[in-house]
Design a protein around this motif. Sequence first.
Motif, PDB file in Angstrom:
ATOM      1  N   ILE A  59       0.839  -1.200   0.000  1.00 20.49           N
ATOM      2  CA  ILE A  59       0.000   0.000   0.000  1.00 20.49           C
ATOM      3  C   ILE A  59       0.874   1.250   0.000  1.00 20.49           C
ATOM      4  N   LEU A  60       1.917   1.264   0.850  1.00 21.96           N
ATOM      5  CA  LEU A  60       2.839   2.401   0.877  1.00 21.96           C
ATOM      6  C   LEU A  60       3.496   2.582  -0.488  1.00 21.96           C
ATOM      7  N   ASN A  61       3.916   1.493  -1.101  1.00 22.16           N
ATOM      8  CA  ASN A  61       4.576   1.570  -2.397  1.00 22.16           C
ATOM      9  C   ASN A  61       3.641   2.136  -3.457  1.00 22.16           C
ATOM     10  N   ASP A  62       2.377   1.731  -3.421  1.00 23.84           N
ATOM     11  CA  ASP A  62       1.414   2.265  -4.387  1.00 23.84           C
ATOM     12  C   ASP A  62       1.143   3.749  -4.158  1.00 23.84           C
ATOM     13  N   LEU A  63       1.137   4.154  -2.886  1.00 24.42           N
ATOM     14  CA  LEU A  63       0.961   5.578  -2.585  1.00 24.42           C
ATOM     15  C   LEU A  63       2.139   6.392  -3.114  1.00 24.42           C
ATOM     16  N   ALA A  64       3.348   5.871  -2.918  1.00 24.34           N
ATOM     17  CA  ALA A  64       4.544   6.588  -3.364  1.00 24.34           C
ATOM     18  C   ALA A  64       4.679   6.581  -4.886  1.00 24.34           C
ATOM     19  N   ASP A  65       4.122   5.551  -5.537  1.00 22.59           N
ATOM     20  CA  ASP A  65       4.322   5.366  -6.980  1.00 22.59           C
ATOM     21  C   ASP A  65       3.112   5.717  -7.823  1.00 22.59           C
ATOM     22  N   ARG A  66       2.113   6.387  -7.253  1.00 26.24           N
ATOM     23  CA  ARG A  66       0.872   6.530  -8.018  1.00 26.24           C
ATOM     24  C   ARG A  66       1.064   7.299  -9.320  1.00 26.24           C
ATOM     25  N   GLU A  67       1.997   8.267  -9.352  1.00 27.65           N
ATOM     26  CA  GLU A  67       2.221   8.999 -10.605  1.00 27.65           C
ATOM     27  C   GLU A  67       2.898   8.117 -11.641  1.00 27.65           C
ATOM     28  N   ALA A  68       3.950   7.380 -11.223  1.00 29.93           N
ATOM     29  CA  ALA A  68       4.642   6.493 -12.163  1.00 29.93           C
ATOM     30  C   ALA A  68       3.721   5.362 -12.618  1.00 29.93           C
ATOM     31  N   ASP A  69       2.934   4.819 -11.679  1.00 35.14           N
ATOM     32  CA  ASP A  69       2.003   3.758 -12.051  1.00 35.14           C
ATOM     33  C   ASP A  69       0.973   4.242 -13.067  1.00 35.14           C
ATOM     34  N   GLY A  70       0.626   5.527 -12.978  1.00 32.67           N
ATOM     35  CA  GLY A  70      -0.343   6.069 -13.924  1.00 32.67           C
ATOM     36  C   GLY A  70       0.151   6.059 -15.356  1.00 32.67           C
ATOM     37  N   ARG A  71       1.488   5.962 -15.532  1.00 31.36           N
ATOM     38  CA  ARG A  71       2.063   5.918 -16.884  1.00 31.36           C
ATOM     39  C   ARG A  71       2.323   4.489 -17.356  1.00 31.36           C
ATOM     40  N   HIS A  72       2.116   3.506 -16.470  1.00 33.32           N
ATOM     41  CA  HIS A  72       2.380   2.110 -16.811  1.00 33.32           C
ATOM     42  C   HIS A  72       1.155   1.517 -17.503  1.00 33.32           C
TER      43      HIS A  72
END
Length: 295
Positions: A59-72
């Motif tokens: 959950i922490l990782n997804d919170l920290a990565d939400r911008e990068a994940d949005g480009r995946h």
Amino acid sequence: MLTTARPLQWVKNLLVFLPLLFAVDLVWEPGNLATLLPYIPRLAGLFAAFCALSSAIYILNDLADREADGRHPTKRARPIASGLLPGWLAISTMTTLAAAGMLALYAITAPALELPLIGGIYLLANVGYSLRLKRVALVDVMIVAGGYVLRAVAGAVAVGAAPSPWLYAVTAAGALFIVIGRRYAEARLAGEDPEAQRATLSHYAPPLGGQLLILSATAALVSYALYAVEADNLPENNTMLLTVPLVIFGLFRYLYLLNHSRDAESPELLMLKDVPLLLAIGAWMVVAGAVLVLN
């Protein structure tokens, strides 16, 4: 929330049961399975505790990565990256899971503090990874692999066995092989802009990624073969060597999948979906069990 907690990733937490193999004839007797039964509930609780801790970290990782994940291409559908899961709910659930996991670790061996200490190290290392260290090449894979080793060490503590040096060697080498393999596959599937998906991903493309993969696979095989021969608590007739061909096939099959499967970014999917790999794991369990019981 369940999707964000990554239940498929919980298969990694089965490593807490691995020390039982390394502790054969030390804390349990293969000819008397009743000596094994008292450890199963304790390890099941440990498995649940690490499921809670690892889900908190995801959950922490997804919170920290939400911008990068949005480009995946696929990660952008994750609940936090897509905005489906509110940030406040994710944070409160993360905190609850982390606290529950730490309390469970304390309850397993209370009043001893070894397991909470291991859990604390696991959390601190992964918080550092999520917030900064995942952007440092080589350090990132070593931290993830270290999480595998901590699970195995926690299992040894839970059953009251001194952690074997073979436990460290085999687990660490195998974990590095799996983690580096995942990065290698991610780099292969990322296309022309891998760093848009993961900051260090370009470092794990060939040639370096391939070299690291070969080194880690070799280390995993050699450490396991040495364990099968040199471990003091294994049969003196070296019959555990019968399991080495199965380990070789498993390593080869995983390497094949890393280069050909679209699921190669997710080792847990490969281990759950690939029939030859599942058969190799099952055959290893049967042969290793037979060697221990019949000798």
